[in-house]
Design a protein around this motif. Structure first.
Motif, mmCIF file in Angstrom:
data_model
loop_
_atom_site.group_PDB
_atom_site.id
_atom_site.type_symbol
_atom_site.label_atom_id
_atom_site.label_comp_id
_atom_site.label_asym_id
_atom_site.label_seq_id
_atom_site.Cartn_x
_atom_site.Cartn_y
_atom_site.Cartn_z
ATOM 1 N N THR A 1 0.836 -1.189 0.000
ATOM 2 C CA THR A 1 0.000 0.000 0.000
ATOM 3 C C THR A 1 0.878 1.248 0.000
ATOM 4 O O THR A 1 2.042 1.182 0.351
ATOM 5 N N VAL A 2 0.274 2.340 -0.382
ATOM 6 C CA VAL A 2 0.943 3.639 -0.369
ATOM 7 C C VAL A 2 0.099 4.552 0.509
ATOM 8 O O VAL A 2 -1.078 4.767 0.243
ATOM 9 N N ASP A 3 0.690 5.052 1.588
ATOM 10 C CA ASP A 3 -0.051 5.908 2.518
ATOM 11 C C ASP A 3 -0.447 7.216 1.851
ATOM 12 O O ASP A 3 0.395 7.908 1.267
ATOM 13 N N LYS A 4 -1.745 7.546 1.941
ATOM 14 C CA LYS A 4 -2.252 8.787 1.361
ATOM 15 C C LYS A 4 -1.570 9.975 2.034
ATOM 16 O O LYS A 4 -1.519 10.077 3.246
ATOM 17 N N GLY A 5 -0.985 10.844 1.217
ATOM 18 C CA GLY A 5 -0.314 12.031 1.731
ATOM 19 C C GLY A 5 1.094 11.792 2.240
ATOM 20 O O GLY A 5 1.770 12.723 2.640
ATOM 21 N N GLY A 6 1.546 10.534 2.226
ATOM 22 C CA GLY A 6 2.882 10.215 2.714
ATOM 23 C C GLY A 6 3.955 10.543 1.686
ATOM 24 O O GLY A 6 3.664 10.931 0.547
ATOM 25 N N PRO A 7 5.216 10.399 2.067
ATOM 26 C CA PRO A 7 6.305 10.757 1.168
ATOM 27 C C PRO A 7 6.323 9.945 -0.125
ATOM 28 O O PRO A 7 6.669 10.468 -1.181
ATOM 29 N N ALA A 8 5.954 8.679 -0.050
ATOM 30 C CA ALA A 8 5.948 7.848 -1.258
ATOM 31 C C ALA A 8 4.908 8.348 -2.257
ATOM 32 O O ALA A 8 5.189 8.498 -3.447
ATOM 33 N N GLU A 9 3.701 8.636 -1.769
ATOM 34 C CA GLU A 9 2.655 9.152 -2.656
ATOM 35 C C GLU A 9 3.048 10.519 -3.213
ATOM 36 O O GLU A 9 2.884 10.783 -4.406
ATOM 37 N N THR A 10 3.596 11.364 -2.377
ATOM 38 C CA THR A 10 4.020 12.695 -2.799
ATOM 39 C C THR A 10 5.060 12.607 -3.918
ATOM 40 O O THR A 10 5.053 13.407 -4.847
ATOM 41 N N ALA A 11 5.936 11.609 -3.852
ATOM 42 C CA ALA A 11 6.978 11.432 -4.866
ATOM 43 C C ALA A 11 6.452 10.785 -6.138
ATOM 44 O O ALA A 11 7.127 10.778 -7.149
ATOM 45 N N GLY A 12 5.232 10.214 -6.079
ATOM 46 C CA GLY A 12 4.657 9.612 -7.270
ATOM 47 C C GLY A 12 4.520 8.104 -7.228
ATOM 48 O O GLY A 12 4.087 7.490 -8.193
#
Length: 68
Positions: A1-12
């Motif tokens: 999963t990719v946490d909403k608003g987390g660094p991974a999502e922010t990076a794409g």
């Protein structure tokens, strides 16, 4: 999963991406991802290569103090 608003999502990073390389280190398991992350600190910038839609993409992710 990719946490909403987390660094991974922010990076794409997106759900379904397969992480293949972090900072020039080949990744072949979730345990390897955890091992690499345990060596890092908040503020570190990681080069992450993922396999998505039949191609490799590289992005930079800045770690935050919240990692999950």
């Amino acid at each position: 999963t990719v946490d909403k608003g987390g660094p991974a999502e922010t990076a794409g990073l997106k759900m379904g991406d397969i992480i293949t390389v972090i900072d020039s280190r080949a990744v072949n398991s979730l345990a390897m991802v955890s091992e690499i992350l345990s060596e890092k600190q908040a503020g570190d910038v990681l080069s992450v290569t993922v396999y998505r839609d039949r191609e490799h993409q590289t992005m930079e992710i800045t770690l935050s103090s919240y990692m999950g």
